[in-house]
Scaffold this active site. Sequence first.
Site, mmCIF file in Angstrom:
data_model
loop_
_atom_site.group_PDB
_atom_site.id
_atom_site.type_symbol
_atom_site.label_atom_id
_atom_site.label_comp_id
_atom_site.label_asym_id
_atom_site.label_seq_id
_atom_site.Cartn_x
_atom_site.Cartn_y
_atom_site.Cartn_z
ATOM 1 N N LYS A 87 79.784 34.928 -28.677
ATOM 2 C CA LYS A 87 78.517 35.148 -27.973
ATOM 3 C C LYS A 87 78.790 36.112 -26.836
ATOM 4 O O LYS A 87 79.789 35.981 -26.116
ATOM 5 C CB LYS A 87 78.062 33.784 -27.409
ATOM 6 C CG LYS A 87 76.707 33.778 -26.764
ATOM 7 C CD LYS A 87 75.618 33.430 -27.745
ATOM 8 C CE LYS A 87 74.223 33.668 -27.196
ATOM 9 N NZ LYS A 87 73.834 35.080 -27.140
ATOM 10 N N LYS A 111 84.075 31.614 -20.099
ATOM 11 C CA LYS A 111 82.789 31.114 -19.568
ATOM 12 C C LYS A 111 82.203 30.058 -20.513
ATOM 13 O O LYS A 111 81.787 28.988 -20.088
ATOM 14 C CB LYS A 111 81.823 32.306 -19.459
ATOM 15 C CG LYS A 111 80.600 32.057 -18.643
ATOM 16 C CD LYS A 111 79.706 33.297 -18.608
ATOM 17 C CE LYS A 111 80.431 34.497 -18.035
ATOM 18 N NZ LYS A 111 79.576 35.695 -17.992
ATOM 19 N N LYS A 123 81.510 40.680 -26.727
ATOM 20 C CA LYS A 123 80.731 41.593 -25.885
ATOM 21 C C LYS A 123 80.515 42.880 -26.654
ATOM 22 O O LYS A 123 81.287 43.207 -27.578
ATOM 23 C CB LYS A 123 81.471 41.892 -24.575
ATOM 24 C CG LYS A 123 80.559 42.306 -23.447
ATOM 25 C CD LYS A 123 79.850 41.132 -22.815
ATOM 26 C CE LYS A 123 78.908 41.558 -21.727
ATOM 27 N NZ LYS A 123 78.371 40.403 -20.984
ATOM 28 N N THR A 207 70.395 33.296 -15.519
ATOM 29 C CA THR A 207 71.692 33.636 -14.905
ATOM 30 C C THR A 207 71.638 33.328 -13.413
ATOM 31 O O THR A 207 72.517 32.670 -12.848
ATOM 32 C CB THR A 207 72.008 35.127 -15.146
ATOM 33 O OG1 THR A 207 72.026 35.343 -16.552
ATOM 34 C CG2 THR A 207 73.337 35.535 -14.541
ATOM 35 N N ASN A 238 67.970 42.209 -13.085
ATOM 36 C CA ASN A 238 67.547 40.875 -13.518
ATOM 37 C C ASN A 238 68.171 39.774 -12.656
ATOM 38 O O ASN A 238 67.477 38.972 -12.036
ATOM 39 C CB ASN A 238 67.923 40.693 -15.000
ATOM 40 C CG ASN A 238 67.725 39.274 -15.474
ATOM 41 O OD1 ASN A 238 68.500 38.373 -15.153
ATOM 42 N ND2 ASN A 238 66.669 39.034 -16.211
ATOM 43 N N SER A 376 70.830 30.955 -23.210
ATOM 44 C CA SER A 376 70.926 31.626 -24.517
ATOM 45 C C SER A 376 71.294 30.608 -25.595
ATOM 46 O O SER A 376 70.799 30.653 -26.719
ATOM 47 C CB SER A 376 71.997 32.719 -24.484
ATOM 48 O OG SER A 376 71.443 33.928 -24.053
HETATM 49 P P1 NAD Z 1 70.421 44.805 -14.743
HETATM 50 O O1 NAD Z 1 70.590 46.004 -15.588
HETATM 51 O O2 NAD Z 1 69.154 44.047 -14.841
HETATM 52 O O3 NAD Z 1 70.650 45.178 -13.211
HETATM 53 C C1 NAD Z 1 71.761 45.868 -12.741
HETATM 54 C C2 NAD Z 1 71.466 46.217 -11.289
HETATM 55 O O4 NAD Z 1 72.637 46.759 -10.696
HETATM 56 C C3 NAD Z 1 70.367 47.266 -11.127
HETATM 57 O O5 NAD Z 1 69.551 46.915 -10.050
HETATM 58 C C4 NAD Z 1 71.156 48.534 -10.775
HETATM 59 O O6 NAD Z 1 70.393 49.443 -10.009
HETATM 60 C C5 NAD Z 1 72.278 47.921 -9.984
HETATM 61 N N1 NAD Z 1 73.447 48.766 -9.893
HETATM 62 C C6 NAD Z 1 74.022 49.533 -10.854
HETATM 63 N N2 NAD Z 1 75.079 50.177 -10.343
HETATM 64 C C7 NAD Z 1 75.181 49.787 -9.051
HETATM 65 C C8 NAD Z 1 76.060 50.092 -7.987
HETATM 66 N N3 NAD Z 1 77.073 50.937 -8.165
HETATM 67 N N4 NAD Z 1 75.855 49.490 -6.800
HETATM 68 C C9 NAD Z 1 74.827 48.620 -6.625
HETATM 69 N N5 NAD Z 1 73.958 48.303 -7.567
HETATM 70 C C10 NAD Z 1 74.135 48.883 -8.771
HETATM 71 O O7 NAD Z 1 71.687 43.894 -15.064
HETATM 72 P P2 NAD Z 1 71.822 42.323 -14.874
HETATM 73 O O8 NAD Z 1 71.509 41.677 -16.164
HETATM 74 O O9 NAD Z 1 71.140 41.899 -13.634
HETATM 75 O O10 NAD Z 1 73.415 42.208 -14.688
HETATM 76 C C11 NAD Z 1 74.037 42.337 -13.416
HETATM 77 C C12 NAD Z 1 75.427 41.729 -13.486
HETATM 78 O O11 NAD Z 1 75.307 40.354 -13.873
HETATM 79 C C13 NAD Z 1 76.377 42.355 -14.493
HETATM 80 O O12 NAD Z 1 77.694 42.319 -13.999
HETATM 81 C C14 NAD Z 1 76.257 41.457 -15.689
HETATM 82 O O13 NAD Z 1 77.397 41.520 -16.537
HETATM 83 C C15 NAD Z 1 76.129 40.131 -14.999
HETATM 84 N N6 NAD Z 1 75.535 39.103 -15.847
HETATM 85 C C16 NAD Z 1 74.288 39.243 -16.349
HETATM 86 C C17 NAD Z 1 73.779 38.240 -17.176
HETATM 87 C C18 NAD Z 1 72.389 38.311 -17.741
HETATM 88 O O14 NAD Z 1 71.989 37.354 -18.411
HETATM 89 N N7 NAD Z 1 71.627 39.339 -17.503
HETATM 90 C C19 NAD Z 1 74.546 37.102 -17.458
HETATM 91 C C20 NAD Z 1 75.802 36.973 -16.888
HETATM 92 C C21 NAD Z 1 76.296 37.989 -16.097
#
Ligand code: NAD
Length: 444
Positions: A87, A111, A123, A207, A238, A376
Amino acid sequence: MTIKKKSISKSNKSKQIKSKENSLFDSAKINFLNAAKSLKLEQDVMNILSNPKEILQVNIPIKLHDGKIKIFKGFRVHYNDTLGPTKGGIRYHPNVSLNEVETLSFWMTFKCSVLNLPFGGAKGGIIVNPKELNPDELEKLSRGYIRAIYDFIGPDVDIPAPDVYTNPTIMGWMNDEYNKIARAHVPSMITGKPVHLMGSKGRDDATARGAYYIIKEYVKKWKKKPSEIKVAVQGFGNAGYHISRLLHNDGFKIVAVSDSKGGVFVKKGTLDPESLYNFKNKNKTLKAVYCKESICNIVKHEKITNEALLKLNVDILIPAALENQITKNNVNQIKAKLICEIANGPISHDAHEFLIKKKIEVIPDILANAGGVTVSYFEWLQNKSGDYWDLEKIHEELKTRILKSYNEVECAVKKYKVDMRSAAYIVGARRLSESIEARGSNHL
Ligand code: NAD
């Protein structure tokens, strides 16, 4: 359109396309190797858990709006499937690399184990700046990726989900493409779908919500009111938006947030995440895919760089963007009391060692951001059974599971006298090794 596939391989073949840059993966593995020592794991188990099971690399040709064909490189890595079908999310970003995807799949393995979910870790990613594509091109790329990796995924094999710059709309396109090839409705092949396409209620903020439940539990020991706790959040996508919103609704002071273009902060009082979010979305041209505006454009604020946000004098710092944001170059300037890693891998290994010495606590990514994969899992269960849950049940089940894992990690902190990240790896590695051993030596 012809899709060129390069190698669906078993573990021994994965070496052929292994990337030369290996620092992120190697540094991530140190935590597991330390946990393995604490648990006195057998060398065979350590070898299995130190390498990805299989890697697929694909080239996806897409006809762009100017009629030219562009080839996009994509990856899917199955790290380990001992605990169940693998996953993990799909990332669209110009800096995606095989090494990054391998590392993210390694983190997913641990995780899922820490949360005791019946999943292994995987991934995926595509090297692309999605903001440079129009909606039609983005849809073609997403469908092309599914055609290219079709044989490598499936509801009982490997189940993708969203990650950075992918979202429910994209998951919906991917599910539709998969269904067309399978000539069947297979909603359980992907999670994070829109609710009206058999997605789960509560997946959008899962998350962040998982991290929120843990933070609320953790700060009980501070004996402070939420209004006395200052929070800074890096990344306003998100995860970053929802954690800001949930904490703000409880009275925490959100003093700074940022996105890729920079951030905003207030010296007194709190930002209002909901109005920032509405502002960010106001001018977008493509509903529910990408925002056009940066939160920096908002009026009546003070601007702050991403680098400066990390150094603010706050109680809780929440990195919610990308890897390696806190490194040996800036760690000595971190002033937060607690760091909650919603992003995957935002703190380098060196920097984490320094934080331990400074007694700055870190709630590690493999626990803190596990709410996403937990809901999920609920989505996958609902798709398999056809029985859909209400939001209350989702929240209750998520809270119970994530706090149970948090308590297990806290117990390991006390038992092994280690920091929370080491403890989480001990919990994850123990479960994985027991399962590997239970299969017997002839399984390999
Ligand atoms: P997303 O695409 O919704 O948001 C990413 C955000 O990061 C955006 O606001 C973008 O502008 C910002 N960003 C990008 N580069 C940046 C930088 N250099 N400095 C500051 N901000 C920056 O992604 P998301 O789903 O919110 O994921 C964010 C993190 O959380 C990632 O590391 C992801 O792996 C992790 N994560 C997400 C989920 C999920 O379900 N969405 C689950 C577990 C972990």
